[in-house]
Write an enzyme that holds these catalytic residues in place. Structure first.
Site, PDB file in Angstrom:
ATOM      1  N   ASP A 345       0.769  -1.143  -0.023  1.00 17.40           N
ATOM      2  CA  ASP A 345       0.098  -0.109  -0.077  1.00 17.40           C
ATOM      3  C   ASP A 345       0.927   1.239   0.070  1.00 17.40           C
ATOM      4  O   ASP A 345       2.047   1.231   0.786  1.00 17.40           O
ATOM      5  CB  ASP A 345      -0.854   0.011   1.132  1.00 17.40           C
ATOM      6  CG  ASP A 345      -1.742   1.257   1.335  1.00 17.40           C
ATOM      7  OD1 ASP A 345      -2.629   1.047   0.328  1.00 17.40           O
ATOM      8  OD2 ASP A 345      -1.679   2.089   2.302  1.00 17.40           O
ATOM      9  N   GLU A 382       1.723  -0.467  -5.026  1.00 17.84           N
ATOM     10  CA  GLU A 382       0.990   0.467  -5.420  1.00 17.84           C
ATOM     11  C   GLU A 382       1.816   1.805  -5.505  1.00 17.84           C
ATOM     12  O   GLU A 382       2.489   2.305  -4.447  1.00 17.84           O
ATOM     13  CB  GLU A 382      -0.079   0.894  -4.448  1.00 17.84           C
ATOM     14  CG  GLU A 382      -0.847   1.882  -4.611  1.00 17.84           C
ATOM     15  CD  GLU A 382      -1.870   2.371  -3.649  1.00 17.84           C
ATOM     16  OE1 GLU A 382      -3.272   2.819  -3.819  1.00 17.84           O
ATOM     17  OE2 GLU A 382      -1.599   2.285  -2.395  1.00 17.84           O
TER      18      GLU A 382
END
Length: 697
Positions: A345, A382
């Site tokens: 993330d 990400e």
């Protein structure tokens, strides 16, 4: 248990609580601490420790590691630390001996019923209400010979899901809804769908009880779990018996069952920030252990935190001790828990140096890239952060795949009918070579997706022109406004057959393009049965029916499930759809892809009005079929000319998204598929047609 046993010096490594036959070794990092106390508790709800051990800095400290060996105690013992040192917030030092701290390396923590008000106020003793870590012996689990599936990345089909939301609804009809065990019960469903890997939203220990706000009498909680507390511990809310310290076993049971079924497990991990938040946030571990080391601090006022994550703080990932922590955490999940991959993330925060600036060779990323421990581990980034660092196509390292947000946006924009998108649309189908242009790049760098947990579901993408996030209690200002969505003629849920039919056409067309594109496809859980969030594109706080999988609609939308299943099967059966190279021509003396206009001429890439495209992916072996695709995203019927197949071959219809079940899709074996004898095909708006060549004597 002899509570008066003399402790021993202990060892500085490994960090955490390590069980052996004689007792437990405790080791903790703190560079700037002046004193450390280890508190031992008999039970998770014990208010007073049965023993407090003061570590002697001349005996129980090796450089920056504090350590002690405690004989005769074993797994199940609860513990916490008090760490003292300078109180100098302006220079980043926030030691507070009144706070009980959990162990960042703990394999388990007590349920997060700690009183946040006591964790928030510096100088306030929280010993009666704080969390505690648990000594857990991770050795001795019987994997029964079940190995990692080791599915090549190019053959992977990812299914992104939330452990709790997948089965929390009463409609799931499982024994223990919302748990790792419930996922095991749903493995036959995952097998039938055909996905090869599940990507789980964060399962690291977080505060699932944290109430963000109350809106219209409904408490809104930290549902997604993107605020980690315990990095080595599965969250207790996903376990049947967390009070007995079985979190590790229950997670392993799920992994073993998935692997036995040939399904891999990828974890969404959050190393970019923690639950401790900004200067007003609670003290849980890192702030009290060594705030100056673990976080990016504002250089003008080190009492404040740099907020590259948008969540209050940013972890100082490339400090050597933090790099060590992250690497050892990942190694634990791979080697001890048999995880197959990770999705990072806001991964670009891991590319920032100690000064906060992007690094060409970030140590933490290259440690992961080059470590033998992760040689067979799928690594997905990400590749951006909340402070504007955008690295899609340039994320440091070679092995990393990336969430390709441009794939999502460009496919949506073309489907919506935006002008000038023809070339970008084709580039996404072909593997995004314009983005991944490095000499060693391949299509597997691109994780292709139309929808993800963050944004509209597929059903909502074709049902809402604008987001509907009012239930989040933020006046609908949260969540992205750039959704490139459309409502097919009616805003929101509809029973109108024409609207429902049109929406299913577009949904099937989206999944068709996703699964025939070069790169690695990712499907959002529930899209295959038309799950809706009533237009909420940011359901991070909705631990309720808005987010949960409604299994009752499976029967209603069985045709949609069937379409997903057969498209996945097509991808798995066709090597030409899984090639991990960009289209270059060659093979059997034919180009591996040929692009067409509807008239079979070369596409006019500069025509900003064009909304239709066709192409043929040629088989590189006579044992496979050529694949011809026709796409019409205009507002009217389009007539497509069809290229001649090879001699002795016929085109057969595999899929037409504008048709209704059972004529919308056939089996990849083509045993019941109709032959296309015509030289042309008329395709309605929003439609995708897939033809496969078949040898006919």
């Amino acid at each position: 248990m002899n509570k008066n046993l003399t402790t021993k010096r202990g060892k500085p490594y490994p960090l955490g609580a390590t069980v052996c036959s004689e007792g437990v070794n405790f080791a903790l990092f703190s560079e700037h601490a002046s004193s450390v106390e280890l508190l031992l508790f008999e039970n998770h709800d014990s208010l007073e420790p049965f023993r407090t051990i003061t570590l002697d800095p001349f005996i129980n400290r090796t450089f920056y590691i504090w350590h002690v060996f405690v004989p005769e105690i074993t797994d199940g013992t609860h513990y916490a630390y008090r760490v003292d040192g300078p109180w100098d917030p302006a220079n980043g030092l926030k030691f507070d001996r009144h706070k009980l701290l959990i162990d960042p390396y703990a394999r388990g923590n007590t349920d997060t019923l700690w009183k946040r008000k006591n964790a928030l106020v510096y100088g306030t003793d929280n010993s009666k209400s704080s969390m505690k870590s648990v000594v857990i012996n991770c050795q001795g689990y019987d994997w029964e010979g079940v190995e990692h599936p080791r599915i090549p990345l190019k053959d992977t089909v990812i299914y992104e899901m939330h452990v709790g939301g997948f089965t929390k609804s009463h409609t799931s009809k499982v024994s223990n809804p919302g748990t790792f065990n419930a996922v095991i019960e749903k493995i036959p469903y995952l097998k039938e769908l055909g996905v090869t890997a599940i990507e789980l939203l964060p399962i690291f220990d977080f505060d699932e009880h944290e109430i963000l706000r109350v809106y219209k009498g409904r408490p809104l909680k930290n549902y997604w779990g993107y605020s980690t507390i315990g990095f080595f511990a599965p969250d207790s809310s996903y376990c049947i018996h967390p009070e007995s310290g079985k979190q590790i076993k229950e997670f392993r049971d799920m992994v073993k069952a998935l692997h036995r079924a040939g399904i891999e497990i990828i974890l969404d991990v959050v190393f970019n920030h923690t639950e401790e938040g900004d200067h007003t946030g609670p003290v849980i571990h890192f702030k009290g252990l060594d705030n100056l080391v673990y976080y990016h601090l504002d250089q003008e006022n080190k009492n404040r935190y740099r907020n590259f994550s948008g969540c209050g703080n940013a972890v100082n990932c490339n400090h050597p001790i933090v790099t060590k922590f992250i690497s050892e955490c990942l190694r634990f999940w791979v080697q001890e828990m048999h995880v197959d991959g990770f999705r990072f993330d806001l991964g670009s925060i891991l590319a920032r140096g100690i000064d906060g600036k992007p690094m060409k060779y970030p140590p933490v990323l290259w440690n992961i890239e080059l470590s033998d421990a992760f040689a067979d581990t799928k690594l997905i980034a990400e590749a951006w952060d909340a402070a504007g660092l955008y690295q899609v196509g340039s994320f440091p390292g070679q092995r990393w795949s990336e969430w390709n947000g441009q794939f999502r946006d460009d496919i949506r924009r073309f489907f919506k009918g935006e002008k000038g998108m023809l070339g970008r649309f084709a580039s996404r189908i072909a593997g995004s070579r314009d983005i991944y242009s490095g000499s060693l790049d391949t299509p597997s760098k691109s994780i292709n997706f139309i929808t993800a947990h963050d944004g509209f579901t597929l059903m909502d993408l074709v049902s809402y022109s604008t987001k509907r996030n009012f239930d989040n209690g933020e006046n609908n200002i949260d969540g992205s406004n750039d959704n490139y969505s459309f409502n097919c003629g009616y805003e929101g849920e509809s029973d109108d057959w024409s609207v429902v039919s049109k929406r299913k056409t577009y949904m099937k067309s989206f999944i068709s393009i996703l699964l025939i594109s070069r790169g690695i496809p990712m499907i959002l859980s529930g899209d295959e049965i038309g799950r809706s969030q009533a237009g909420n594109n940011n359901a991070y706080c909705q631990d309720n029916e808005i987010s949960w999988m409604n299994w009752d609609i499976l029967e209603k939308n069985k045709d949609l499930f069937n379409y997903f299943r057969k498209m996945i099967d097509l991808r798995k059966s066709m090597k030409s759809l899984r090639e991990n190279r960009f289209f270059i021509g060659g093979g059997n003396g034919r180009k591996d892809i040929v692009w067409y206009s509807p008239e079979l001429s070369k596409p006019d890439w500069d025509n900003i009005e064009e909304s239709a495209l066709a192409f043929t992916i040629t088989a590189q072996s006579l044992k496979e079929s050529d694949i011809h695709v026709m796409i019409n995203m205009g507002k009217t019927l389009r007539l497509f000319r069809i290229p001649d197949p090879l001699p002795n071959y016929k085109w057969k219809l595999f899929a037409d998204t504008t048709k209704n079940h059972p004529n919308d899709i056939y089996d990849a074996a083509l045993s019941t598929s109709p032959i296309i004898d015509s030289f042309s095909y008329t395709l309605a708006p929003g439609g995708v047609v897939i033809l496969l060549s078949s040898f006919e004597q």
